[in-house]
Design a protein around this motif. Structure first.
Motif, PDB file in Angstrom:
ATOM      1  N   SER A 304     -18.578  11.625  14.439  1.00  0.00           N
ATOM      2  CA  SER A 304     -19.216  11.407  13.126  1.00  0.00           C
ATOM      3  C   SER A 304     -20.274  10.311  13.192  1.00  0.00           C
ATOM      4  O   SER A 304     -21.347  10.427  12.584  1.00  0.00           O
ATOM      5  CB  SER A 304     -18.153  11.049  12.083  1.00  0.00           C
ATOM      6  OG  SER A 304     -17.205  12.080  11.961  1.00  0.00           O
ATOM      7  N   PHE A 371     -17.855  18.277   0.321  1.00  0.00           N
ATOM      8  CA  PHE A 371     -18.354  17.449   1.426  1.00  0.00           C
ATOM      9  C   PHE A 371     -19.182  18.196   2.468  1.00  0.00           C
ATOM     10  O   PHE A 371     -19.918  17.564   3.234  1.00  0.00           O
ATOM     11  CB  PHE A 371     -17.182  16.749   2.124  1.00  0.00           C
ATOM     12  CG  PHE A 371     -16.469  15.761   1.252  1.00  0.00           C
ATOM     13  CD1 PHE A 371     -17.080  14.579   0.875  1.00  0.00           C
ATOM     14  CD2 PHE A 371     -15.185  16.024   0.780  1.00  0.00           C
ATOM     15  CE1 PHE A 371     -16.430  13.660   0.066  1.00  0.00           C
ATOM     16  CE2 PHE A 371     -14.520  15.114  -0.026  1.00  0.00           C
ATOM     17  CZ  PHE A 371     -15.150  13.930  -0.392  1.00  0.00           C
ATOM     18  N   TYR A 372     -19.070  19.523   2.521  1.00  0.00           N
ATOM     19  CA  TYR A 372     -19.801  20.266   3.546  1.00  0.00           C
ATOM     20  C   TYR A 372     -20.547  21.476   2.977  1.00  0.00           C
ATOM     21  O   TYR A 372     -20.504  22.567   3.561  1.00  0.00           O
ATOM     22  CB  TYR A 372     -18.837  20.728   4.644  1.00  0.00           C
ATOM     23  CG  TYR A 372     -18.057  19.600   5.275  1.00  0.00           C
ATOM     24  CD1 TYR A 372     -18.644  18.768   6.220  1.00  0.00           C
ATOM     25  CD2 TYR A 372     -16.730  19.349   4.912  1.00  0.00           C
ATOM     26  CE1 TYR A 372     -17.936  17.718   6.793  1.00  0.00           C
ATOM     27  CE2 TYR A 372     -16.016  18.305   5.487  1.00  0.00           C
ATOM     28  CZ  TYR A 372     -16.628  17.490   6.413  1.00  0.00           C
ATOM     29  OH  TYR A 372     -15.933  16.448   6.984  1.00  0.00           O
ATOM     30  N   ASP A 376     -26.450  20.995   2.471  1.00  0.00           N
ATOM     31  CA  ASP A 376     -26.577  19.701   3.159  1.00  0.00           C
ATOM     32  C   ASP A 376     -27.026  19.836   4.608  1.00  0.00           C
ATOM     33  O   ASP A 376     -27.262  18.822   5.278  1.00  0.00           O
ATOM     34  CB  ASP A 376     -25.241  18.950   3.129  1.00  0.00           C
ATOM     35  CG  ASP A 376     -24.974  18.299   1.777  1.00  0.00           C
ATOM     36  OD1 ASP A 376     -25.817  18.462   0.872  1.00  0.00           O
ATOM     37  OD2 ASP A 376     -23.933  17.635   1.629  1.00  0.00           O
ATOM     38  N   THR A 381     -24.527  14.486   5.693  1.00  0.00           N
ATOM     39  CA  THR A 381     -24.239  13.047   5.651  1.00  0.00           C
ATOM     40  C   THR A 381     -22.931  12.748   4.917  1.00  0.00           C
ATOM     41  O   THR A 381     -22.094  11.965   5.394  1.00  0.00           O
ATOM     42  CB  THR A 381     -25.396  12.288   4.976  1.00  0.00           C
ATOM     43  OG1 THR A 381     -26.608  12.557   5.704  1.00  0.00           O
ATOM     44  CG2 THR A 381     -25.135  10.791   4.980  1.00  0.00           C
ATOM     45  N   LYS A 382     -22.743  13.386   3.758  1.00  0.00           N
ATOM     46  CA  LYS A 382     -21.480  13.185   3.020  1.00  0.00           C
ATOM     47  C   LYS A 382     -20.289  13.584   3.870  1.00  0.00           C
ATOM     48  O   LYS A 382     -19.257  12.920   3.878  1.00  0.00           O
ATOM     49  CB  LYS A 382     -21.472  14.014   1.718  1.00  0.00           C
ATOM     50  CG  LYS A 382     -22.432  13.569   0.646  1.00  0.00           C
ATOM     51  CD  LYS A 382     -22.068  14.161  -0.696  1.00  0.00           C
ATOM     52  CE  LYS A 382     -21.961  15.666  -0.697  1.00  0.00           C
ATOM     53  NZ  LYS A 382     -23.254  16.358  -0.670  1.00  0.00           N
ATOM     54  N   GLY A 383     -20.430  14.696   4.588  1.00  0.00           N
ATOM     55  CA  GLY A 383     -19.343  15.197   5.411  1.00  0.00           C
ATOM     56  C   GLY A 383     -18.987  14.263   6.553  1.00  0.00           C
ATOM     57  O   GLY A 383     -17.818  14.122   6.912  1.00  0.00           O
ATOM     58  N   TRP A 385     -19.327  10.927   6.567  1.00  0.00           N
ATOM     59  CA  TRP A 385     -18.573   9.811   5.985  1.00  0.00           C
ATOM     60  C   TRP A 385     -17.160  10.266   5.585  1.00  0.00           C
ATOM     61  O   TRP A 385     -16.190   9.522   5.738  1.00  0.00           O
ATOM     62  CB  TRP A 385     -19.302   9.231   4.785  1.00  0.00           C
ATOM     63  CG  TRP A 385     -20.465   8.367   5.163  1.00  0.00           C
ATOM     64  CD1 TRP A 385     -21.789   8.618   4.945  1.00  0.00           C
ATOM     65  CD2 TRP A 385     -20.401   7.103   5.838  1.00  0.00           C
ATOM     66  NE1 TRP A 385     -22.566   7.600   5.449  1.00  0.00           N
ATOM     67  CE2 TRP A 385     -21.737   6.648   5.996  1.00  0.00           C
ATOM     68  CE3 TRP A 385     -19.369   6.315   6.333  1.00  0.00           C
ATOM     69  CZ2 TRP A 385     -22.048   5.442   6.623  1.00  0.00           C
ATOM     70  CZ3 TRP A 385     -19.679   5.114   6.959  1.00  0.00           C
ATOM     71  CH2 TRP A 385     -20.988   4.679   7.103  1.00  0.00           C
ATOM     72  N   ALA A 386     -17.063  11.495   5.068  1.00  0.00           N
ATOM     73  CA  ALA A 386     -15.740  12.030   4.696  1.00  0.00           C
ATOM     74  C   ALA A 386     -14.851  12.168   5.923  1.00  0.00           C
ATOM     75  O   ALA A 386     -13.644  11.887   5.871  1.00  0.00           O
ATOM     76  CB  ALA A 386     -15.899  13.389   4.002  1.00  0.00           C
TER      77      ALA A 386
END
Length: 450
Positions: A304, A371-372, A376, A381-383, A385-386
């Motif tokens: 990640s 998140f995915y 995106d 990016t959210k994924g 960090w998740a």
């Protein structure tokens, strides 16, 4: 010869002492693992407490295969939604049911690697699927007026049906109820005896009732194991949502077969990690499963971070995507661990395993959408960090499960020790009473003589 035995012990677990048990283990491996792996390969519960597994699992697989054929003929997305709903019901027994059966036949030192083989069979199905998709697109797309994706569902259905028929013929249920023709009466009894010799093992067929519900709600096992897989299962998100394929498609420069084939590297690393980790946990004296989850989380956090940095060579990104395949190693280990934790309660074990999968699916129903999302791509990016947050949370729950299991073992050891002390006190009192009675009888005898 000694070196060969060491290799065999590491690869296949503690070797049975008797030839009869070695032959039994070979039969169990062949007829249980072969069907379970083929079943999981082709289509990726409690009903197994009610309907014999040898009937339920193959029946559900036939239903799944028929629905797969139906998918090849759909004309609207709504039809796909309906078919997938019923396919979800049909395949829901596969994963949990198999771990339940494995925990019913194998000793703790044999269970990890068998769970790993089962998980790897599903990953091999994914690996094969990517190769199959590329082959179908290249050779069958447009043939007989059908697009490539329709041919894919037809072929998948054809693969599934014979495996289900094999299950009807060969799958043996659990040791206490099996009527498998390839097991003699002596082997059936041995299959029960070998598990009873495993420490704190319950092999009775449990039933769902209110006392079981109360027991589950009043014990940490249901909460701890369910939470562990509910969270740790989401570390597989990179692979299960094919983020690498979406990334390749979004940045461009790759052909359709390349987009199908290159993510197979992640699957290959997942298979390797799963088998090596599962084999290692069985080989250790303590049968500790938690180190695998630590390894998995280190890999997913590293992957990640690389993908968050983003401005790195393409080769580094390929490395990160492939490294994330280590997340699948936790799947087999987590269910082997739960089987081990709940080994002393047959009925509770089935409910805990089903609950683990259920809560993971509850979270997985909305997790990728949040998140995915495909919008995106390519960075997610959210994924990323998740994934880091999920990995850290997994480490926390892993520690809690390890601590609670260890505390439970200490408490049981103290109870056993206290019970043994009481037994020794009782035996001591009996001996004192016997001596006193003997002396009294001797005095009485002496009195009669005088």
């Amino acid at each position: 010869m000694a070196a060969l035995r060491k290799v065999r012990r590491f690869m296949w677990g503690e070797l049975p002492e008797s030839k009869a048990e070695r032959n039994l283990l070979l039969k169990i491996d062949w007829f249980i693992l072969s069907y379970c792996c083929l079943m999981y390969f082709s289509n990726y519960n409690l009903m197994l407490q009610v309907v014999p597994p040898r009937i339920w699992l193959p029946t559900m697989q036939i239903v799944w295969g028929v629905l797969t054929f139906c998918t090849s003929a759909v004309t609207s997305v709504q039809q796909i939604f309906v078919i997938r709903f019923f396919q979800g019901i049909a395949e829901s027994s596969t994963f949990v049911g198999t771990h339940y059966i494995l925990g019913s036949w194998y000793k703790s030192g044999e269970l990890g690697k068998r769970s790993g083989i089962f998980t790897s069979s599903g990953l091999m199905g994914t690996l094969f699927s990517g190769i199959l998709q590329a082959a179908v697109y290249t050779n069958l797309n447009g043939r007989a007026g059908r697009s490539g994706w329709r041919w894919l569902f037809i072929i998948d259905g054809i693969i599934t049906i014979p495996i289900a028929l094999y299950g009807f013929a060969m799958f043996p249920d659990v040791p206490t109820t099996t009527k498998a023709f390839y097991l003699s009466e002596e082997e059936r009894l041995l299959s029960c005896e070998r598990l009873e010799s495993d420490k704190d093992r319950d092999i009775g067929h449990g039933y769902l009732n209110w006392s079981l519900v109360k027991k589950l709600l009043g014990n940490w096992r249901w909460y701890g194991c369910s939470l562990l897989f509910a969270i740790s299962g989401e570390t597989e998100s990179f692979g299960s949502n094919n983020l690498m394929g979406q990334w390749m498609k979004a940045i461009g420069g790759f052909t359709v077969p390349q987009i199908d084939n290159y993510p197979s590297g992640m699957t290959a690393f997942a298979i390797t990690s799963t088998l090596v980790c599962a084999t290692w946990t069985d080989a250790t004296k303590s049968r500790a499963r938690w180190p695998v989850l630590v390894y998995m989380c280190i890999c997913t956090i590293t992957a990640s971070i690389i993908l968050l940095v983003w401005h790195v060579p393409v080769g580094a990104k390929f490395f990160a995507w492939y490294l994330a395949g280590a997340s699948y190693a936790g799947q087999a280990t987590t269910f082997a661990w739960a089987n081990q934790i709940c080994a002393d309660d047959h009925a509770a074990r089935g409910v805990v395993l089903a609950s683990m999968n259920m809560w993971n699916n509850v979270i997985n129903a909305w997790w990728p959408l949040v998140f995915y999302p495909a919008t995106d791509a390519p960075r997610f990016t959210k994924g990323m960090w998740a994934m880091i947050g999920t990995s850290i949370a997994t480490l926390g729950v892993t520690w809690a499960a390890w601590y609670l299991e260890r505390r439970e073992k200490r408490m049981k050891a103290r109870r056993d020790e206290a019970g043994d002390g009481e037994k020794r006190d009782v035996r001591g009192s009996q001996k004192v009473d016997e001596k006193t009675a003997g002396r009294s009888e001797e005095k009485s005898g002496n009195g009669r003589k005088s």
